[in-house]
Design a protein around this motif. Structure first.
Motif, PDB file in Angstrom:
ATOM      1  N   ILE A   2       0.848  -1.184   0.000  1.00 14.98           N
ATOM      2  CA  ILE A   2       0.000   0.000   0.000  1.00 14.98           C
ATOM      3  C   ILE A   2       0.883   1.233   0.000  1.00 14.98           C
ATOM      4  N   ARG A   3       0.430   2.242  -0.719  1.00  9.05           N
ATOM      5  CA  ARG A   3       1.175   3.496  -0.773  1.00  9.05           C
ATOM      6  C   ARG A   3       0.191   4.647  -0.966  1.00  9.05           C
ATOM      7  N   GLU A   4       0.610   5.832  -0.564  1.00  7.76           N
ATOM      8  CA  GLU A   4      -0.244   6.993  -0.783  1.00  7.76           C
ATOM      9  C   GLU A   4      -0.223   7.364  -2.263  1.00  7.76           C
ATOM     10  N   ALA A   5      -1.403   7.675  -2.790  1.00  6.82           N
ATOM     11  CA  ALA A   5      -1.533   7.993  -4.206  1.00  6.82           C
ATOM     12  C   ALA A   5      -0.841   9.306  -4.542  1.00  6.82           C
ATOM     13  N   GLU A   6      -0.324   9.377  -5.764  1.00  2.00           N
ATOM     14  CA  GLU A   6       0.312  10.574  -6.290  1.00  2.00           C
ATOM     15  C   GLU A   6      -0.464  11.054  -7.510  1.00  2.00           C
ATOM     16  N   ILE A   7      -0.176  12.270  -7.950  1.00  2.00           N
ATOM     17  CA  ILE A   7      -0.922  12.881  -9.052  1.00  2.00           C
ATOM     18  C   ILE A   7      -0.978  11.967 -10.274  1.00  2.00           C
ATOM     19  N   GLN A  80      -5.807  -3.636   6.941  1.00  5.01           N
ATOM     20  CA  GLN A  80      -4.837  -3.409   8.015  1.00  5.01           C
ATOM     21  C   GLN A  80      -3.693  -2.518   7.546  1.00  5.01           C
ATOM     22  N   ALA A  81      -3.268  -2.699   6.302  1.00 10.09           N
ATOM     23  CA  ALA A  81      -2.202  -1.856   5.756  1.00 10.09           C
ATOM     24  C   ALA A  81      -2.671  -0.411   5.667  1.00 10.09           C
ATOM     25  N   PHE A  82      -3.928  -0.219   5.259  1.00  9.00           N
ATOM     26  CA  PHE A  82      -4.498   1.133   5.228  1.00  9.00           C
ATOM     27  C   PHE A  82      -4.524   1.719   6.630  1.00  9.00           C
ATOM     28  N   GLY A  83      -4.934   0.927   7.607  1.00 13.81           N
ATOM     29  CA  GLY A  83      -4.948   1.401   8.984  1.00 13.81           C
ATOM     30  C   GLY A  83      -3.575   1.847   9.444  1.00 13.81           C
TER      31      GLY A  83
END
Length: 281
Positions: A2-7, A80-83
């Motif tokens: 999981i990773r935070e989305a980028e543009i 859980q990864a999002f948490g």
């Protein structure tokens, strides 16, 4: 995983959410309107992408603390990864497809949290080409509507189970002001007097999602819910909308929506925490 989305992820995220638009409207609309990440707006949203073993999922957290997700057959590991990714943030609740809400809240460690509202509501869709062309007398909100609107919102928040009577009254003025400021609400007029309201709570390209359909107690049983829904959809169709989505809070509302052409396509879960809760990894 999981990773935070980028543009650069947005086109692919949007295409994925569009495949499941009926249960992705809040997340898709927030990203389309406010972009990625938190801003001053309460609906601004951080988005996270899960990819593993050919499975894709998108999770979101709005600035005020509402969780959104789209991931059919979501594994607990993804939730859980999002948490872990949003550890330290406060959550107020979540809406979405029933199984996904259940798994996500468990993944956030909130599966046993006390809820002030847990409601599975019939999810409806309608093609606006099927909408009646008979014109309904309605208009946008005026500032002079804010007094009555405060009373309406207090009753609406309580009737739908979103707030207790005391909390509904304390939040009603702000909700009425927000509805006026965003310019999307519509009121039904009978003999020139507003008797019902409806609002658009999400809008993505040619799809709109209705919310805030309310008829005051003294005007119920007269078909005004169906009329005000028709009115706001006629307005949106004139602006280019082709499809409408909504979920019904009670059987009477469901029958009203069915009477104008909505078809049930599934169920939508609303889970609001009794107490705002911090996510702990």
């Amino acid at each position: 995983m999981i990773r935070e989305a980028e543009i650069e992820d947005l086109p692919r995220i949007n295409a994925f959410l569009d495949q499941h638009i009926e249960t992705s409207m809040f997340l898709r609309s927030n990203l389309a309107t406010h972009g990625l990440g938190f801003s001053d707006h309460p609906h601004s949203t951080r988005a996270f992408v899960w990819e593993a073993d050919g499975q894709v999922g998108v999770f979101g957290l709005s600035k005020v603390g509402y969780v959104m997700a789209q991931m059919p057959d979501m594994p607990l590991e993804a939730a859980q990864a999002f948490g872990h990714a949003i550890t330290g943030h406060t959550v107020l609740g979540m809406t979405g497809e029933k199984a996904q809400v259940d798994v996500t809240l468990r993944g956030l460690g909130l599966g046993k949290a006390k809820l002030k509202m847990l409601d599975d509501e019939p999810l409806y869709q309608m093609e606006l080409a099927d909408l009646s062309e008979t014109r309904v007398n309605s208009r946008a909100l005026l500032e002079s509507d804010l007094g009555p609107l405060e009373r309406w919102f207090a009753h609406y928040l309580e009737d739908t189970g979103q707030e207790t009577e005391a909390d509904a009254r304390s939040k009603a003025a702000a909700r009425g002001r927000a509805a006026f400021d965003n310019g999307r609400a519509e009121v039904l007029l009978i003999d020139g007097v507003p008797v019902a309201m409806a609002d658009i709570n999400a809008h993505v390209e040619d799809v709109v999602q209705l919310g805030g359909v309310f008829v005051p107690t003294e005007h119920r049983g007269k078909g005004y819910g169906a009329l005000v829904t028709t009115a706001i959809l006629q307005r949106e169709a004139a602006r280019g909308a082709k499809q409408a989505i909504l979920f019904a809070n009670n059987p009477i509302a469901a029958r009203a929506y069915e009477s104008i052409g909505f078809k049930q396509i599934g169920w939508y879960r609303i889970a609001l925490l009794q107490t705002p809760s911090e996510v702990r990894s």
